[in-house]
Design a protein around this motif. Structure first.
Motif, mmCIF file in Angstrom:
data_model
loop_
_atom_site.group_PDB
_atom_site.id
_atom_site.type_symbol
_atom_site.label_atom_id
_atom_site.label_comp_id
_atom_site.label_asym_id
_atom_site.label_seq_id
_atom_site.Cartn_x
_atom_site.Cartn_y
_atom_site.Cartn_z
ATOM 1 N N GLN A 279 -11.859 0.820 -1.252
ATOM 2 C CA GLN A 279 -10.475 0.555 -0.892
ATOM 3 C C GLN A 279 -10.393 -0.781 -0.165
ATOM 4 O OE1 GLN A 279 -8.780 0.463 2.316
ATOM 5 N NE2 GLN A 279 -6.851 0.062 1.239
ATOM 6 N N HIS A 280 -9.596 -1.705 -0.718
ATOM 7 C CA HIS A 280 -9.388 -3.002 -0.081
ATOM 8 C C HIS A 280 -7.962 -3.462 -0.325
ATOM 9 C CE1 HIS A 280 -13.597 -3.712 0.899
ATOM 10 N NE2 HIS A 280 -13.944 -3.459 -0.351
ATOM 11 N N ASP A 281 -7.415 -4.164 0.632
ATOM 12 C CA ASP A 281 -6.159 -4.891 0.462
ATOM 13 C C ASP A 281 -6.531 -6.261 -0.090
ATOM 14 O OD1 ASP A 281 -3.893 -6.451 0.686
ATOM 15 O OD2 ASP A 281 -3.365 -5.735 2.680
ATOM 16 N N ARG B 103 0.806 -1.215 0.000
ATOM 17 C CA ARG B 103 0.000 0.000 0.000
ATOM 18 C C ARG B 103 0.844 1.273 0.000
ATOM 19 N NH1 ARG B 103 -5.086 1.723 3.947
ATOM 20 N NH2 ARG B 103 -5.492 3.704 2.881
ATOM 21 N N ASP B 104 1.931 1.302 0.780
ATOM 22 C CA ASP B 104 2.749 2.511 0.852
ATOM 23 C C ASP B 104 3.291 2.890 -0.525
ATOM 24 O OD1 ASP B 104 2.285 2.652 3.544
ATOM 25 O OD2 ASP B 104 4.238 1.825 4.134
ATOM 26 N N VAL C 144 -12.034 -1.489 -7.275
ATOM 27 C CA VAL C 144 -11.335 -1.799 -6.026
ATOM 28 C C VAL C 144 -9.844 -1.554 -6.187
ATOM 29 C CG1 VAL C 144 -10.719 -3.634 -4.404
ATOM 30 C CG2 VAL C 144 -13.053 -3.488 -5.303
ATOM 31 N N ASP C 145 -9.273 -0.810 -5.250
ATOM 32 C CA ASP C 145 -7.832 -0.584 -5.265
ATOM 33 C C ASP C 145 -7.334 -0.463 -3.836
ATOM 34 O OD1 ASP C 145 -5.803 0.219 -7.695
ATOM 35 O OD2 ASP C 145 -5.129 1.039 -5.783
ATOM 36 N N ILE C 146 -6.045 -0.726 -3.633
ATOM 37 C CA ILE C 146 -5.455 -0.611 -2.306
ATOM 38 C C ILE C 146 -5.165 0.839 -1.936
ATOM 39 C CG2 ILE C 146 -3.037 -0.821 -3.055
ATOM 40 C CD1 ILE C 146 -2.595 -2.647 -0.600
ATOM 41 N N SER C 147 -5.056 1.706 -2.957
ATOM 42 C CA SER C 147 -4.640 3.090 -2.743
ATOM 43 C C SER C 147 -5.821 4.053 -2.702
ATOM 44 C CB SER C 147 -3.673 3.523 -3.853
ATOM 45 O OG SER C 147 -3.472 4.912 -3.833
ATOM 46 N N ASP D 9 -13.898 -4.367 -11.038
ATOM 47 C CA ASP D 9 -12.599 -4.004 -11.605
ATOM 48 C C ASP D 9 -11.571 -4.062 -10.485
ATOM 49 O OD1 ASP D 9 -10.505 -3.005 -13.089
ATOM 50 O OD2 ASP D 9 -11.201 -0.924 -13.043
ATOM 51 N N ILE D 10 -10.718 -5.077 -10.544
ATOM 52 C CA ILE D 10 -9.735 -5.326 -9.486
ATOM 53 C C ILE D 10 -8.437 -4.581 -9.798
ATOM 54 C CG2 ILE D 10 -8.235 -7.104 -8.515
ATOM 55 C CD1 ILE D 10 -11.001 -7.153 -7.350
#
Length: 218
Positions: free
Chosen positions: A96-98, A9-10, A67-70, A45-46
């Motif tokens: 937002q998901h990991d 994520r960072d 969906v995105d981690i950022s 959309d992953i």
């Protein structure tokens, strides 16, 4: 950025914090080829990034979950979509998901798209199985990645262990009762300046869930 976790994520928050777009803003070519003739419905959309794929699908009438981690990527995607077409933007939900710790609801989407979602195993296989499970009866799964069965260019070589083969995808989705319609390597033009070659090859796996599975419990 850690070489062990270059897609954490960072890293992505920092990349998407920069002004302007990190990518072209255009939809991925394989998605355009494979989804242009599909009947619009619900789509997942992953790794949606700045929203090029999600926005394109929305203009065709799809209702999309991006969906995105950022969170920076999601905010860029939302802002850009709203600036281009408010009606299309209203058809997109940004979440937002990991993806190493989250799975979509089962049999809930008419299209599940993962474009260049490169994760280390076993997280990758777990994710691909979850994406296959998320395909609704009559729906389509589309997984695209860089083809590492051939020599990898210098830009990608340090990440080769994070990439996958056709067999990796097929093994991950096996048991999800999908019909594999395409599992192949395709050539496409490369427009980025970091490669010497004018073309790249992509892994493309497209599979569908038979409509007869409607109402079946998992």
């Amino acid at each position: 950025m850690s070489e062990q976790n270059p897609f954490g994520r960072d890293y992505w928050e920092e990349r998407y914090a920069a002004p302007g777009l990190a990518w072209s803003g255009d939809p991925n070519p394989v998605l355009v080829t494979e989804a242009a003739e599909l009947t619009p419905g619900t789509a997942l959309d992953i790794g949606s990034g700045e929203g090029g794929d999600a926005f394109w699908l929305a203009t065709l009438g799809w209702n999309i979950t991006g969906v995105d981690i950022s969170t920076n990527a999601l905010e860029k995607a939302r802002t850009r979509a709203e600036s281009l077409d408010l009606a299309a933007a209203a058809r997109i939900q940004w979440q937002q998901h990991d993806l190493t710790a989250w799975a979509p609801p089962a049999q809930s989407f008419d299209l599940v798209s993962a474009q260049f979602m490169h994760l280390p195993d076993p997280s990758r296989s777990t994710l691909f199985a979850a994406l296959a499970a998320a395909v609704a009866p009559g729906g389509t799964l589309l997984i695209v990645g860089h083809d590492v069965s051939r020599e990898v260019d210098a830009h990608q070589s340090h990440r080769a262990a994070l990439m996958f083969t056709i067999d990796d995808v097929l093994a991950a989705i096996d048991g999800e009762d999908l019909h594999v319609e395409a599992a192949e390597s395709r050539e496409r033009a490369q427009v980025a300046a970091h490669t010497e070659s004018g073309h790249l090859r992509d892994i493309v796996v497209r599979a569908t869930r038979p409509r007869s599975q409607a109402g079946e419990s998992r």
